[in-house]
Each structure stands twice: as C-alpha cells, then as structure tokens.
Design an enzyme around this catalytic site. Structure first.
Site, PDB file in Angstrom:
ATOM      1  N   SER A 209      44.440  -5.141 106.431  1.00 49.43           N
ATOM      2  CA  SER A 209      44.039  -6.286 107.265  1.00 49.43           C
ATOM      3  C   SER A 209      43.596  -7.432 106.363  1.00 49.43           C
ATOM      4  O   SER A 209      43.924  -7.445 105.165  1.00 49.43           O
ATOM      5  CB  SER A 209      42.935  -5.863 108.233  1.00 49.43           C
ATOM      6  OG  SER A 209      42.753  -6.845 109.223  1.00 49.43           O
ATOM      7  N   ASN A 210      42.859  -8.350 106.898  1.00 49.63           N
ATOM      8  CA  ASN A 210      42.360  -9.476 106.097  1.00 49.63           C
ATOM      9  C   ASN A 210      41.027  -9.952 106.658  1.00 49.63           C
ATOM     10  O   ASN A 210      40.499  -9.371 107.602  1.00 49.63           O
ATOM     11  CB  ASN A 210      43.394 -10.609 106.073  1.00 49.63           C
ATOM     12  CG  ASN A 210      43.745 -11.063 107.484  1.00 49.63           C
ATOM     13  OD1 ASN A 210      42.902 -11.563 108.208  1.00 49.63           O
ATOM     14  ND2 ASN A 210      44.995 -10.844 107.881  1.00 49.63           N
ATOM     15  N   ARG A 211      40.475 -11.024 106.082  1.00 51.79           N
ATOM     16  CA  ARG A 211      39.098 -11.438 106.392  1.00 51.79           C
ATOM     17  C   ARG A 211      38.980 -12.362 107.607  1.00 51.79           C
ATOM     18  O   ARG A 211      37.920 -12.926 107.854  1.00 51.79           O
ATOM     19  CB  ARG A 211      38.477 -12.123 105.176  1.00 51.79           C
ATOM     20  CG  ARG A 211      38.283 -11.201 103.983  1.00 51.79           C
ATOM     21  CD  ARG A 211      37.293 -11.799 102.991  1.00 51.79           C
ATOM     22  NE  ARG A 211      37.756 -13.023 102.397  1.00 51.79           N
ATOM     23  CZ  ARG A 211      37.200 -14.215 102.573  1.00 51.79           C
ATOM     24  NH1 ARG A 211      36.164 -14.357 103.345  1.00 51.79           N
ATOM     25  NH2 ARG A 211      37.696 -15.283 101.988  1.00 51.79           N
ATOM     26  N   ALA A 276      45.776 -14.703 111.506  1.00 50.98           N
ATOM     27  CA  ALA A 276      46.148 -14.317 110.143  1.00 50.98           C
ATOM     28  C   ALA A 276      46.925 -13.000 110.250  1.00 50.98           C
ATOM     29  O   ALA A 276      46.346 -11.912 110.232  1.00 50.98           O
ATOM     30  CB  ALA A 276      44.907 -14.159 109.288  1.00 50.98           C
TER      31      ALA A 276
END
Ligand code: PMT
Length: 406
Positions: A209-211, A276
């Site tokens: 995943s990402n932030r 995102a």
C-alpha cells in the site's frame, strides 16, 4: 477563493462550559483564512477571558454595547453590515430564547437583530434542556426564520449526565458554516471522486500500500457536495468519515477500484482521481500466511491504469488526475497529463512531509490540456479542493466540452 478565505465573520460566544471549545473554533476559522470578530456575552467571560480571543483573532473583543466609553457602541451596525455570517458557538438555551424573542440586551443579541447575513447556531446545554418544550419551540422559531441551528452532540455532559447537549465538534461547525456560505455552483453536476490508497494482498495478513490518508480526496468530495453536486466517493481504506450526503463506495484493491470507477464514471460529469492507486500487485497472492525466515522474492505485476482508461472512455465528462511526484514536478506533470489524456492534472511534491501524503495541507501545480499551468500556495486541503473545483468550472467555461475519445 474558499468558502471561508477572506470572509468576515462574527463568532458569538455565550456562557457555557463549552465556551473553551470556541477557542479551537476560532483558531480553525482563522487558519482557513477568515477574519473573525469575537463577541462575548457577560456569562461567557466567566468561562474564558477576552484576552485569549483577542490574541487569537487579532481583533479587539466586542463585549459591552452600553459602555459609553466603548467604540463598540457604534461598531455593531457597521459589523452587522460587513459580516458574511454570524456563528454562535456555544449557543446556550438562554441565547436561543433571546434570539427567538428578538431581545437585544447585549452586543451579540443586538447584532443578531441588526445583521442581515446568514446565522449559524451551535447549541450546548445540560441534559434534558435540549428536549424542554420551551427550547424546542425556540429552536423551531429560529429555524423557521432561516437560522441554521445545529443538533447538539450526544454524550457525557459537564454535569455528569449523558444526553444530547454537547457542542458539536469544531469540524462539524466549520463544515456547516462552509455550507451556509459556499456557492452552489455545482448544482446539477454528478461528481465522481476517488480517494485513499489501495491495498494489494501479498497473503491474507499482508499487503502492498502507500501513505495516502484519503484527506485530499475526501476534501474534494465534501467540497463538491457543499457546492451542490451529487457526489460518489470511491475510496480505499482510510480512517476518515465520508461526507454524509455522498454515495460511498468502499474498495480495497486497484482492481476493485477500477470496477467501481468504471461503473460510476459513465454517469459522471466530472471525475477527480485523487486516489493513490498501487502501481503493482503481487502476481500470485499466497492463500495462507507466508511463514519462515528465508529470503523471499515477490513477483509483481502492474495494476491497470484506471485514470487513463476513464479518460479514454469518457463521453463528455471533465477528467481531473493527480500526479504524485518527488522531483521535476512541472515536467513530470505535463508528461503525465498527456500520457493519461486528462483535462486537468493536479501535481504535488510528495517528497515533502508538510504537504501531499498524510498532511493537512497541500501545495499543488495545476496543469491543463490547453497549455495552462498555475501553482497554488500551500493551504489546507479543504481550500485546495475548492481551488481545484474553481479551476474545473473556469476551464469548462473557457473551452469547448472535451471530445469523447482523443
Ligand atoms: O490521501 P492524502 O494523504 O490526502 O494524500 C493526497 C495524495 C498525495 C494521495 C494526492 O494528492 C495525490 O497525489 N494523489 C495521486 C497519487 C498517485 O497515485 O499519483 P500517481 O502519480 O502515481 O498517479 C497519477 C494518477 O493516475 C492519479 O490520479 C492516480 O489516481 C491515477 N492512477 C495511478 C495508477 C493506477 N494504476 N491507476 C490510476 O488511476
């Protein structure tokens, strides 16, 4: 221009234990660019000193209408004419009664009679009072006159009782105020927004995943709704509460997001892709938890480019993409705009901690397909959201509707 930026507001504070929360409200209003004059009732001064409000607002506090030495005595007329809105928070049962009856025995109640601007009241009172027939009747009278009276929150009260009577949260008051003030220039539009990260499973307990916190996308969905649009929010997992009026479509993976977006994009007049999306997913997610301490190689495969697909398939919708860049932001933004075939690209520098991922603020570059480029200063994401929607409206007005397929 945001709904609050540059607006002149009056914050009326009356005598409740919740008066201290008005300090946080004042701070948020000024943070969003409003000029705020604070007006304290005599009872409010028993709870929080005028100096706190004066320091945070940068303006003298309006207190005493009847002191002949006070310049405030004439100020109420001028202020009543200048103010874009009057917010009373907390509004006690006493204030609601006085306002409903049209009494004018102090600065705030006089201002409420003299003003012709929208009025928002955020009540706070002890258990049982909110349900008293007198209070119910006063609130009904005020609402009939067009005053926006928020419902108090339910929960523990200062007296120890648990009931409906708590001052609504600062965010809820600000959101209601923005709705009271904001333009309805997206009425009739159907806006599809994506937000948050996607999660690509590696095994049943791990994922790529990402932030992304979702704040940028949720701010866009809230702004579009406030401005009158019917909003669909397709969101990856976040800790945020979706705007109450939006159709909410929760998803986890990029594949799920693609499916939801394609399903809703057909009806949309504006698509904004702030999510995102993970660029890669595991080729073969493990069916059981991966065990052991040996080296592990993960084979990744690219996810579908949802934005490019939406842009290619659209039949008239205005398509806005985002670009998360860490260097040469302007050059990459222009290249991404062309590669994805969108009308407007919003680029942000995600190497910075104070903007972009998981931050309250953003600082973006708007690049459009007609050759325009405009940098916006750092500001809260709620303000960036309004600026992006302003740009969409202006670009659509200035240029012919986008072609079906380019
Ligand atoms: O959520 P926050 O914490 O508030 O942070 C906001 C943000 C940084 C996530 C947001 O401002 C932002 O930049 N969103 C886009 C992030 C991103 O994925 O950028 P990108 O440059 O990798 O992708 C470009 C565009 O293509 C984006 O509109 C993205 O949604 C879209 N995309 C990307 C990959 C993919 N497989 N499908 C897509 O649709």
């Amino acid at each position: 221009m945001t709904a609050l930026g540059g607006r002149e507001l009056v914050l009326g504070v009356t005598g409740s234990i919740a008066a201290y929360k008005a300090v946080y409200l004042l701070r948020e209003l000024t943070r969003q660019g409003a000029r705020v004059s604070v007006c304290l009732s005599a009872h409010a001064r028993e709870f929080v000193g005028a100096l706190t409000f004066r320091t945070l607002s940068g303006h003298p506090v309006l207190e005493d209408l009847f002191d002949p030495r006070s310049e405030d005595a004439v100020e109420h007329v001028a202020l009543a004419e200048r103010a874009a809105a009057i917010v009373v928070a907390p509004a006690t049962a006493n204030l609601l009664a006085k306002a409903a009856q049209g009494l004018a025995d102090d600065f705030l109640t006089t201002l409420l009679l003299a003003g012709r601007c929208p009025v928002l009241m955020a009540p706070a009172m002890d258990g049982g009072m909110w349900e008293h027939p007198a209070v119910v009747a006063n609130v009904a009278t005020l609402r009939r006159r067009g005053v926006v009276v928020l419902e108090p929150d339910r929960g523990a009260l200062a007296s120890g009782l648990s009931a409906q009577g708590r001052l609504p949260e600062v965010e809820a008051i600000v959101e209601a105020l923005r709705a009271v003030l904001g333009p309805r220039d997206l009425a009739g539009e159907r806006v599809l927004v994506t937000a948050g990260p996607t999660r690509e499973p590696i095994d049943p307990v791990r994922y790529i995943s990402n932030r992304s916190s979702g704040r940028m996308g949720y701010a866009l969905a809230a702004a579009a709704g406030r401005r009158g649009a019917a909003v669909t929010l397709v969101s990856g997992p976040t800790a945020l509460t979706p705007p109450p009026a939006a159709t909410f479509v929760p998803v986890e993976t990029a594949e799920e997001m693609r499916e939801a977006v394609l399903q809703h994009a057909e009806a949309a007049t504006i698509v904004v892709k702030a999510a995102a999306v993970a660029d890669y997913r595991a080729q073969r997610p493990a069916a059981a938890k991966i065990k052991g301490k040996r080296d592990l190689t993960l084979d990744l495969t690219p996810n579908p480019d949802i934005l490019a697909e939406v842009a290619a398939r659209r039949t008239g919708a205005f398509v806005v993409g985002f670009a998360a860049e860490t260097h040469e932001v302007a050059a990459h933004a222009r290249a991404k705009l062309e590669a994805k075939g969108v009308d407007l690209l919003v680029a942000n520098d995600v190497s910075r901690r104070d903007i972009g991922f998981d931050a309250d603020d953003n600082e973006v570059l708007l690049v459009d397909r007609w050759g325009g480029a405009r940098g916006l200063p750092r500001m809260p994401k709620v303000a960036v959201a309004d600026a992006i929607l302003d740009a969409v409206i202006a670009l659509r007005a200035a240029h012919a509707a986008p072609k079906a397929v380019r």
